[in-house]
Design an enzyme around this catalytic site. Structure first.
Site, PDB file in Angstrom:
ATOM      1  CG  LEU A  23     -37.739  17.747 -50.879  1.00 21.54           C
ATOM      2  CD1 LEU A  23     -38.351  18.036 -52.213  1.00 21.54           C
ATOM      3  CD2 LEU A  23     -38.307  19.364 -49.381  1.00 21.54           C
ATOM      4  CG  HIS A  24     -34.139  12.158 -52.699  1.00 14.83           C
ATOM      5  ND1 HIS A  24     -33.233  12.491 -52.662  1.00 14.83           N
ATOM      6  CD2 HIS A  24     -34.708  12.042 -53.047  1.00 14.83           C
ATOM      7  CE1 HIS A  24     -32.588  12.084 -54.233  1.00 14.83           C
ATOM      8  NE2 HIS A  24     -34.110  11.987 -54.592  1.00 14.83           N
ATOM      9  CB  ILE A  25     -29.102  14.066 -49.789  1.00 13.86           C
ATOM     10  CG1 ILE A  25     -29.196  13.245 -48.287  1.00 13.86           C
ATOM     11  CG2 ILE A  25     -27.739  14.661 -50.071  1.00 13.86           C
ATOM     12  CD1 ILE A  25     -27.567  12.543 -48.144  1.00 13.86           C
TER      13      ILE A  25
END
Lengths: 108, 157
Positions: A23-25
């Site tokens: 769950l990155h940017i």
């Protein structure tokens, strides 16, 4: 916010982070933007860590890696719709995979 | 993950002069190259990859902060630099506001976990209003690094 806590039912679902890089940017941004469209209170839990799903900052702090199982919890006037919509985003991997595969070095 | 573990002190830009997203990214990547964190040959490729990533959606995540980033096979470990803009840079941020604090990250494709942990660390510290305020008041790279160290050690109010 228009919901009344005492009258609202809490809807829960376990969702899985399919994104190869967690769950990155980008997924956090897409999730927060989608969540903000609903009036309900939307929380996402990663073990003991809890995030307001409408806040990119909160979501980033979950540091949820690929394969992480998260608890999506929604309560409020449009809770069933919100739950379905957000769970579908997780199921479709936020539509991120297709974009990432066209930009091998550009990631996330 | 501690900020000082991945922010290259020699590449910090305390007074970024760029007035566009691309100019800001170019200046920060050039600073990483000048500091020896990346080779000059890889500079253009890294800039292109970061710009391409921005096309997917801005990394200006609000509160005057942007985190442009990419994965690139030329680095063996996660590296980052910080830039501070006095006048703000238009980054097409989520909240429509200019950005004043930029963290630029380049990470090896093989270590996605490090990228997530760095984002978590940046996000956690930048939510602290004192940290943001002191960061924007910093005028030298040394002051920036000192502040990052204080944040890492939880010494800020």
């Amino acid at each position: 916010m228009s919901w009344i806590m005492a009258e609202s039912q809490v809807y829960r679902r376990r969702v899985i982070v399919k994104a190869e890089h967690g769950l990155h940017i980008r997924p956090c941004t897409l999730l927060a933007q989608a969540a903000t469209k609903f009036d309900s209170r939307i929380r996402l839990g990663n073990g003991a860590k809890q995030a307001n799903a409408k806040s990119v900052w909160d979501l980033l702090e979950l540091a949820a890696g690929p394969g992480a199982e998260l608890d999506l919890e929604v309560d409020g006037p449009d809770a069933p719709d919100a739950l379905e919509h957000l769970a579908a985003l997780f199921d479709s991997d936020f539509g991120v995979s297709a974009s990432v595969s066209t930009t091998p070095s550009g990631d996330s | 993950m501690k900020l000082c573990e991945f922010v290259a002190a020699e590449a910090v830009i305390p007074d970024l002069q760029a007035d566009s997203k691309e100019a800001a990214i170019r200046a920060m990547v050039a600073s990483l190259a000048k500091a020896g964190c990346i080779t000059p040959q890889d500079e253009e490729g890294i800039v292109s990859a970061i710009l391409k990533r921005e096309e997917l959606g801005s990394t200006g995540i609000g509160n005057g902060v942007a985190v442009p980033h990419t994965k690139h096979p030329s680095v063996e470990k996660l590296i980052a630099t910080v830039a501070l803009s006095r006048h703000g840079v238009d980054f097409a941020s989520l909240d429509g506001e200019p950005v004043y604090i930029l963290f630029l990250l380049v990470s090896p494709p093989s270590r996605p976990g490090d990228h997530l942990r760095a984002l978590e660390s940046i996000s956690r510290h930048l939510r602290n209003q004192s940290f943001c305020k002191f960061l924007r008041q910093s005028t030298t790279a040394a002051a920036v690094m000192e502040l990052l160290k204080e944040a890492d050690n939880n010494e800020l109010p």
